[in-house]
Design a protein around this motif. Sequence first.
Motif, PDB file in Angstrom:
ATOM      1  N   MET A  30      12.917  11.665  24.631  1.00 20.35           N
ATOM      2  CA  MET A  30      13.980  12.122  25.530  1.00 20.35           C
ATOM      3  C   MET A  30      14.916  10.988  25.915  1.00 20.35           C
ATOM      4  O   MET A  30      16.115  11.180  26.060  1.00 20.35           O
ATOM      5  CB  MET A  30      13.366  12.765  26.773  1.00 20.35           C
ATOM      6  CG  MET A  30      12.684  14.076  26.437  1.00 20.35           C
ATOM      7  SD  MET A  30      12.059  14.911  27.877  1.00 20.35           S
ATOM      8  CE  MET A  30      13.581  15.473  28.632  1.00 20.35           C
ATOM      9  N   ARG A  31      14.354   9.796  26.072  1.00 17.38           N
ATOM     10  CA  ARG A  31      15.189   8.651  26.407  1.00 17.38           C
ATOM     11  C   ARG A  31      16.175   8.367  25.284  1.00 17.38           C
ATOM     12  O   ARG A  31      17.336   8.040  25.512  1.00 17.38           O
ATOM     13  CB  ARG A  31      14.321   7.418  26.666  1.00 17.38           C
ATOM     14  CG  ARG A  31      15.083   6.120  26.887  1.00 17.38           C
ATOM     15  CD  ARG A  31      15.903   6.199  28.164  1.00 17.38           C
ATOM     16  NE  ARG A  31      16.832   5.083  28.318  1.00 17.38           N
ATOM     17  CZ  ARG A  31      18.005   4.995  27.733  1.00 17.38           C
ATOM     18  NH1 ARG A  31      18.438   5.958  26.944  1.00 17.38           N
ATOM     19  NH2 ARG A  31      18.788   3.955  27.921  1.00 17.38           N
ATOM     20  N   ASN A  32      15.714   8.515  24.035  1.00 15.71           N
ATOM     21  CA  ASN A  32      16.568   8.216  22.890  1.00 15.71           C
ATOM     22  C   ASN A  32      17.669   9.235  22.670  1.00 15.71           C
ATOM     23  O   ASN A  32      18.688   8.926  22.057  1.00 15.71           O
ATOM     24  CB  ASN A  32      15.712   8.149  21.618  1.00 15.71           C
ATOM     25  CG  ASN A  32      15.088   6.786  21.438  1.00 15.71           C
ATOM     26  OD1 ASN A  32      15.614   5.794  21.933  1.00 15.71           O
ATOM     27  ND2 ASN A  32      13.977   6.729  20.732  1.00 15.71           N
ATOM     28  N   THR A  33      17.453  10.463  23.109  1.00 17.05           N
ATOM     29  CA  THR A  33      18.421  11.493  22.761  1.00 17.05           C
ATOM     30  C   THR A  33      19.306  11.946  23.909  1.00 17.05           C
ATOM     31  O   THR A  33      20.249  12.686  23.692  1.00 17.05           O
ATOM     32  CB  THR A  33      17.694  12.745  22.205  1.00 17.05           C
ATOM     33  OG1 THR A  33      16.644  13.077  23.095  1.00 17.05           O
ATOM     34  CG2 THR A  33      17.127  12.467  20.833  1.00 17.05           C
ATOM     35  N   GLY A  34      18.975  11.545  25.149  1.00 20.14           N
ATOM     36  CA  GLY A  34      19.771  12.019  26.272  1.00 20.14           C
ATOM     37  C   GLY A  34      20.595  10.910  26.894  1.00 20.14           C
ATOM     38  O   GLY A  34      20.454   9.746  26.530  1.00 20.14           O
ATOM     39  N   ARG A  35      21.477  11.316  27.819  1.00 17.19           N
ATOM     40  CA  ARG A  35      22.223  10.297  28.558  1.00 17.19           C
ATOM     41  C   ARG A  35      21.755  10.244  30.006  1.00 17.19           C
ATOM     42  O   ARG A  35      21.377   9.199  30.502  1.00 17.19           O
ATOM     43  CB  ARG A  35      23.719  10.594  28.517  1.00 17.19           C
ATOM     44  CG  ARG A  35      24.328  10.367  27.168  1.00 17.19           C
ATOM     45  CD  ARG A  35      25.810  10.668  27.207  1.00 17.19           C
ATOM     46  NE  ARG A  35      26.518   9.702  28.037  1.00 17.19           N
ATOM     47  CZ  ARG A  35      27.724   9.929  28.559  1.00 17.19           C
ATOM     48  NH1 ARG A  35      28.324  11.082  28.365  1.00 17.19           N
ATOM     49  NH2 ARG A  35      28.318   9.005  29.276  1.00 17.19           N
ATOM     50  N   PHE A  36      21.829  11.408  30.690  1.00 17.03           N
ATOM     51  CA  PHE A  36      21.440  11.427  32.099  1.00 17.03           C
ATOM     52  C   PHE A  36      20.494  12.561  32.459  1.00 17.03           C
ATOM     53  O   PHE A  36      19.747  12.463  33.418  1.00 17.03           O
ATOM     54  CB  PHE A  36      22.676  11.568  32.995  1.00 17.03           C
ATOM     55  CG  PHE A  36      23.710  10.512  32.753  1.00 17.03           C
ATOM     56  CD1 PHE A  36      23.417   9.172  32.922  1.00 17.03           C
ATOM     57  CD2 PHE A  36      24.986  10.863  32.347  1.00 17.03           C
ATOM     58  CE1 PHE A  36      24.367   8.202  32.703  1.00 17.03           C
ATOM     59  CE2 PHE A  36      25.947   9.897  32.129  1.00 17.03           C
ATOM     60  CZ  PHE A  36      25.637   8.560  32.299  1.00 17.03           C
ATOM     61  N   THR A  37      20.581  13.660  31.719  1.00 16.06           N
ATOM     62  CA  THR A  37      19.804  14.833  32.121  1.00 16.06           C
ATOM     63  C   THR A  37      19.105  15.466  30.924  1.00 16.06           C
ATOM     64  O   THR A  37      19.394  15.158  29.778  1.00 16.06           O
ATOM     65  CB  THR A  37      20.706  15.923  32.729  1.00 16.06           C
ATOM     66  OG1 THR A  37      21.637  16.326  31.723  1.00 16.06           O
ATOM     67  CG2 THR A  37      21.435  15.439  33.950  1.00 16.06           C
ATOM     68  N   MET A  38      18.217  16.409  31.238  1.00 18.45           N
ATOM     69  CA  MET A  38      17.527  17.177  30.223  1.00 18.45           C
ATOM     70  C   MET A  38      18.534  17.919  29.334  1.00 18.45           C
ATOM     71  O   MET A  38      18.356  18.024  28.115  1.00 18.45           O
ATOM     72  CB  MET A  38      16.623  18.171  30.953  1.00 18.45           C
ATOM     73  CG  MET A  38      16.067  19.268  30.115  1.00 18.45           C
ATOM     74  SD  MET A  38      15.188  20.444  31.164  1.00 18.45           S
ATOM     75  CE  MET A  38      16.397  21.733  31.350  1.00 18.45           C
ATOM     76  N   ALA A  39      19.606  18.423  29.951  1.00 25.46           N
ATOM     77  CA  ALA A  39      20.583  19.216  29.193  1.00 25.46           C
ATOM     78  C   ALA A  39      21.227  18.395  28.082  1.00 25.46           C
ATOM     79  O   ALA A  39      21.631  18.951  27.054  1.00 25.46           O
ATOM     80  CB  ALA A  39      21.648  19.762  30.132  1.00 25.46           C
ATOM     81  N   PHE A  79      14.063   8.799  33.359  1.00 25.60           N
ATOM     82  CA  PHE A  79      13.892   8.208  32.027  1.00 25.60           C
ATOM     83  C   PHE A  79      15.113   7.383  31.646  1.00 25.60           C
ATOM     84  O   PHE A  79      15.050   6.535  30.776  1.00 25.60           O
ATOM     85  CB  PHE A  79      13.720   9.291  30.954  1.00 25.60           C
ATOM     86  CG  PHE A  79      12.496  10.149  31.121  1.00 25.60           C
ATOM     87  CD1 PHE A  79      11.503   9.812  32.011  1.00 25.60           C
ATOM     88  CD2 PHE A  79      12.344  11.293  30.360  1.00 25.60           C
ATOM     89  CE1 PHE A  79      10.373  10.613  32.159  1.00 25.60           C
ATOM     90  CE2 PHE A  79      11.221  12.097  30.497  1.00 25.60           C
ATOM     91  CZ  PHE A  79      10.243  11.749  31.395  1.00 25.60           C
ATOM     92  N   TYR A  80      16.254   7.684  32.271  1.00 26.35           N
ATOM     93  CA  TYR A  80      17.517   7.096  31.815  1.00 26.35           C
ATOM     94  C   TYR A  80      17.944   5.881  32.625  1.00 26.35           C
ATOM     95  O   TYR A  80      19.035   5.368  32.439  1.00 26.35           O
ATOM     96  CB  TYR A  80      18.605   8.183  31.820  1.00 26.35           C
ATOM     97  CG  TYR A  80      18.185   9.335  30.943  1.00 26.35           C
ATOM     98  CD1 TYR A  80      18.171   9.173  29.569  1.00 26.35           C
ATOM     99  CD2 TYR A  80      17.739  10.537  31.477  1.00 26.35           C
ATOM    100  CE1 TYR A  80      17.727  10.195  28.744  1.00 26.35           C
ATOM    101  CE2 TYR A  80      17.298  11.557  30.662  1.00 26.35           C
ATOM    102  CZ  TYR A  80      17.288  11.375  29.295  1.00 26.35           C
ATOM    103  OH  TYR A  80      16.837  12.381  28.479  1.00 26.35           O
ATOM    104  N   THR A  81      17.081   5.412  33.522  1.00 29.25           N
ATOM    105  CA  THR A  81      17.476   4.275  34.351  1.00 29.25           C
ATOM    106  C   THR A  81      17.029   2.947  33.751  1.00 29.25           C
ATOM    107  O   THR A  81      17.167   1.914  34.373  1.00 29.25           O
ATOM    108  CB  THR A  81      16.852   4.380  35.755  1.00 29.25           C
ATOM    109  OG1 THR A  81      15.439   4.454  35.595  1.00 29.25           O
ATOM    110  CG2 THR A  81      17.323   5.610  36.470  1.00 29.25           C
ATOM    111  N   VAL A  82      16.452   2.989  32.549  1.00 29.19           N
ATOM    112  CA  VAL A  82      15.991   1.758  31.902  1.00 29.19           C
ATOM    113  C   VAL A  82      16.805   1.533  30.633  1.00 29.19           C
ATOM    114  O   VAL A  82      17.413   2.464  30.115  1.00 29.19           O
ATOM    115  CB  VAL A  82      14.493   1.846  31.552  1.00 29.19           C
ATOM    116  CG1 VAL A  82      13.648   1.746  32.800  1.00 29.19           C
ATOM    117  CG2 VAL A  82      14.190   3.134  30.815  1.00 29.19           C
ATOM    118  N   PRO A  83      16.819   0.301  30.123  1.00 26.14           N
ATOM    119  CA  PRO A  83      17.702   0.000  28.991  1.00 26.14           C
ATOM    120  C   PRO A  83      17.359   0.757  27.706  1.00 26.14           C
ATOM    121  O   PRO A  83      18.262   1.144  26.972  1.00 26.14           O
ATOM    122  CB  PRO A  83      17.533  -1.497  28.765  1.00 26.14           C
ATOM    123  CG  PRO A  83      16.727  -2.017  29.881  1.00 26.14           C
ATOM    124  CD  PRO A  83      16.145  -0.889  30.647  1.00 26.14           C
TER     125      PRO A  83
END
Lengths: 163, 564
Positions: free
Chosen positions: B106-115, B292-296
């Motif tokens: 999910m981290r690899n494919t998203g930007r900020f949200t599940m959507a 998940f999106y708050t890390v590099p």
Amino acid sequence: MAIRNDERFAILKGRSRRLALIILSTFLGWYFLYVLAAAFARDVMAYRLFGNVNVALVSGLLQFVAVFVLAWRYTRHARAVLDPLAAQIVADAEERVDEAVHRRAAGSSAVSYGTAFGDERPYLGPTPPDGTTSYPGPTPPDGMVAYPGPTPPDGMPLTGGTR
Amino acid sequence: MTLAGAASLTGNGRAITFALFIAFVCVTLAITVWARMHTDGAVDFYAGGRKFSGPQNGLALAGDHMSAASFLGIAGIIALSGYDGLLYSVGFLVAWLPVLLLVELMRNTGRFTMADVLARRVRRQSSVRIAAAVSTVTVSVFSLIAQMVGAGALVTLLLGVRPGASFLGMSAGTAEVVTIVVVGALMTSYVTFGGMKGTTWVQIVKTALLMFGAALMTVLVLGRFGFDLSRLLGAAAGASGKGHAFLEPGLRYGRDVAGHSSRTLFDKLDFVSLALALVLGTAGLPHIVTRFYTVPDARAARTSVNWAIGLVGAFYLMTIALGFGATALVGRREILARDPAGNTAAPLLARELGRHVAGRIGGDVMLAFVASVTFATILAVVAGLVMASATSLAHDYFGNVLMLGRPRERQEVAVARFAAILVGAVAIVPAVFARHLNVAFLVALAFAMAASANLPAIVLSLFWRRFNATGMVAGIYGGLAASIVLVVFSPVVSGKVDPVTGQSLSLFPKGTDFHWFPLDNPGLVSIPFGFLCAVAGTFLRRGESDPDRYAELSVRSLTGAGAH
């Protein structure tokens, strides 16, 4: 050659799926065995092992241990096997982009970043250099308009992501 | 929530508690101001600039997960029902393994949200984005209401405002309303001004306090029993009045009802249903996913989940000692007399431990400390929930639906700040009106909704080649509707009566009974139903499936190529 057609990508995908399945089935099996035992096998759970410590307590604590061990095993395997493989695949794909960019700078035709990563729309030009097919799929689905700008779309990595 | 008597903080104790509350609020407001000055643009606001390290984010993840309901609630359940409280906490911990398996993808494919993850699979995003935003906001608002009602009850309880008595000139009822409004306003300001940076640091501070408090109490409890677990268990079983049954499953979940084999079976199925929702729900909770999106990168995301697993596991291990310790040292009857739900078990234990070490003042200080840690926990968890809803409303609905994916960044962040205020208000009002209702079931409902609506969409997006937009929308709405409808017609809303006291245990008073679904927890039915809807929807419009986008998503999810 796109990442998605890279043989090693198929290997990576297979290994990662297999690892996930093993972990998933282990913990779901172990956890629901515990839950069902707590609901339906109370005599077993009530059996006292020593002092006031019974099977229920020990199996509860073993759930904690199982979570820690599975998380550790998953991480170790991912680090040792999956990460390096993914990094290698990406690095090779980037190299292909770099070479293509080089050639383009030297005056050859436009580059398709899409061909290198296989995960983006074709970048500009009609035909990529040296006869590699531009897009692995049949035709790019609509909405995948060629990107007009100078930078690759949507944060395409030039320096690359790591796994 | 009925507050029979109060945990009696008086004089000194109240002053110390109040001072600690204020200190925590000041620290967090300072963090918020700092975060406001360092927040510029969408990545900062939604994802804290993606600059948190794995361990930092792990602390925050654990903090998002450990609400007051798990600190006071689980210790309370163990103190009152013994072993079944442990059974409950195991479900919460095991839930982190699915998170660990999904986090990198999910981290690899998203930007900020599940959507963002789902949207990669479809050509036209609007319907999918709207569905994801609806489910995100629904799940978050339900948990928010539960948290805020709990906050009102807890704070008045801990401050010792008795019904009829007054605190700073307020009656117990007013104090509760004031608490709900103050908590609501504070957390809204954390989010509006501090964004993800502020919220994350507040969460980190809170987790550190919570872990420290729990560790201190655990050492003191174990010390009282010579660090002998068996002795602690024996003392707890003795003081519980239930004997060895207290150390075995079955006092709370899956009770055997003599002579009613069908009710016994439903009780047990209900417990399995709860376990299923707990284990599968966490990975679909919006406030966990946005973290998940708050890390590099994905590697740091994995590290953060590993940290969260370690912290949450250690925490629940400690609550075992705290719960049994509370029974052994305070007594089940005394805990029950203060609060039938057992929420005061941990605070009462703290006072008892402090008193043993340093007399009356020691007791006051320990109680005050635990009360303020609880307050900090509520504030931080509530802020996390508001953050997740605001992100989804602004990024998914405003940015990608209304502005067709081309919003001006400033505009979108402004909308997110406004959305935080909106969500805060939307949660405060019902919380004030629902403050006397028993809303504890809303937490379990939120998990069931996350598992039935969000998880099918996430899992099938990542692993099923043919999955398409119709399937996503059908799965999200189907799972959401199934869990809500089943709960409305379940015994938690109407028709459950305490066999001993004859009082209603449901949301509606005694006499109203329209339930037909036998289980309290909908998960056992609604989770398979969510998956079924997702699959059926996909087959309904087969032509929509886009294997090419699936191939792209697989490459991204596994290699991290093109990750944000």
